[in-house]
Motif scaffolding. Sequence first.
Motif, PDB file in Angstrom:
ATOM      1  N   LEU A  42       3.038  -7.625   7.872  1.00 24.11           N
ATOM      2  CA  LEU A  42       2.090  -8.519   7.206  1.00 24.11           C
ATOM      3  C   LEU A  42       1.094  -7.772   6.326  1.00 24.11           C
ATOM      4  N   PHE A  43       0.644  -6.620   6.780  1.00 22.36           N
ATOM      5  CA  PHE A  43      -0.436  -5.927   6.072  1.00 22.36           C
ATOM      6  C   PHE A  43       0.011  -4.701   5.283  1.00 22.36           C
ATOM      7  N   THR A  44       1.300  -4.527   5.117  1.00 20.56           N
ATOM      8  CA  THR A  44       1.784  -3.385   4.353  1.00 20.56           C
ATOM      9  C   THR A  44       2.328  -3.868   3.024  1.00 20.56           C
ATOM     10  N   PHE A  45       1.740  -3.359   1.964  1.00 21.06           N
ATOM     11  CA  PHE A  45       2.216  -3.653   0.623  1.00 21.06           C
ATOM     12  C   PHE A  45       2.840  -2.376   0.079  1.00 21.06           C
ATOM     13  N   GLY A  46       4.028  -2.488  -0.478  1.00 18.36           N
ATOM     14  CA  GLY A  46       4.629  -1.321  -1.108  1.00 18.36           C
ATOM     15  C   GLY A  46       5.803  -0.720  -0.372  1.00 18.36           C
ATOM     16  N   GLY A  47       6.252  -1.337   0.702  1.00 15.97           N
ATOM     17  CA  GLY A  47       7.451  -0.854   1.357  1.00 15.97           C
ATOM     18  C   GLY A  47       7.215   0.136   2.477  1.00 15.97           C
ATOM     19  N   GLY A  48       8.310   0.760   2.878  1.00 14.26           N
ATOM     20  CA  GLY A  48       8.324   1.627   4.048  1.00 14.26           C
ATOM     21  C   GLY A  48       7.365   2.790   4.005  1.00 14.26           C
ATOM     22  N   TYR A  49       7.223   3.438   2.857  1.00 10.61           N
ATOM     23  CA  TYR A  49       6.344   4.600   2.789  1.00 10.61           C
ATOM     24  C   TYR A  49       4.884   4.199   2.961  1.00 10.61           C
ATOM     25  N   ALA A  50       4.519   3.059   2.427  1.00  9.19           N
ATOM     26  CA  ALA A  50       3.147   2.587   2.570  1.00  9.19           C
ATOM     27  C   ALA A  50       2.855   2.177   4.010  1.00  9.19           C
ATOM     28  N   MET A  51       3.896   1.978   4.791  1.00  9.32           N
ATOM     29  CA  MET A  51       3.755   1.563   6.176  1.00  9.32           C
ATOM     30  C   MET A  51       3.471   2.738   7.114  1.00  9.32           C
ATOM     31  N   LEU A  52       3.685   3.952   6.645  1.00 11.26           N
ATOM     32  CA  LEU A  52       3.533   5.126   7.506  1.00 11.26           C
ATOM     33  C   LEU A  52       2.182   5.215   8.217  1.00 11.26           C
ATOM     34  N   PRO A  53       1.056   4.983   7.548  1.00 10.18           N
ATOM     35  CA  PRO A  53      -0.214   5.057   8.282  1.00 10.18           C
ATOM     36  C   PRO A  53      -0.303   4.055   9.430  1.00 10.18           C
ATOM     37  N   MET A  54       0.212   2.853   9.221  1.00  6.57           N
ATOM     38  CA  MET A  54       0.182   1.849  10.287  1.00  6.57           C
ATOM     39  C   MET A  54       1.135   2.215  11.407  1.00  6.57           C
ATOM     40  N   ILE A  55       2.285   2.776  11.068  1.00  8.62           N
ATOM     41  CA  ILE A  55       3.224   3.211  12.103  1.00  8.62           C
ATOM     42  C   ILE A  55       2.577   4.307  12.941  1.00  8.62           C
ATOM     43  N   GLN A  56       1.886   5.223  12.271  1.00  8.94           N
ATOM     44  CA  GLN A  56       1.208   6.291  13.009  1.00  8.94           C
ATOM     45  C   GLN A  56       0.195   5.714  13.993  1.00  8.94           C
ATOM     46  N   LYS A  57      -0.585   4.749  13.543  1.00 11.67           N
ATOM     47  CA  LYS A  57      -1.609   4.158  14.413  1.00 11.67           C
ATOM     48  C   LYS A  57      -1.003   3.336  15.552  1.00 11.67           C
TER      49      LYS A  57
END
Length: 177
Positions: free
Chosen positions: A16-31
């Motif tokens: 829901l809160f990731t714009f820009g695909g998988g790479y932009a999701m990395l910070p949220m995945i880390q958290k």
Amino acid sequence: MKELVQLFCAWFKMGLFTFGGGYAMLPMIQKEVIEKYHWASEDEVMDYYAIGQCTPGIIAVNTATFIGYKVKGVVGAIVSTLGVVCPSVIIITLIAACLTNFQDIPVVQHALAGIRISVCVLMAVSIYNLGKKSVNTLFGISLCLAGFIFSYFTNVSIVLLVIIAGICGVLQGRISK
């Protein structure tokens, strides 16, 4: 059951809160995945990302599937995949219904331009954080530079570069023994 709900909710939030695909999701995945729930280590997430790039499909979906499978098997994979995909389906449906009415409004154009910039920043931070752990030897630096040069200045397939990097890693591991 509680862990399945956590998997779905965590991946739904990331979707829901990731714009820009998988790479932009990395910070949220880390958290979420690494720090909050401890479902995987940084090294495992990097491995899932690498595999996700080599397999068909969207990196974010592949990563969600791999982590869900690690945590709760096939059911966890399905729940995580549904969690990360549902927000996109909902949002795309709403945008498709409304975008033609709003796409020419300057405020909407400027907002999207700002979102694109923030996605670039998030990607740069994620790449830096992942690079600190992977590109920390002469071999890693050399492989990183070679991969960058070939991907940026030639038309060599990214998949081929990832396969070659994997082979180089195996060879380097055998040589160092």
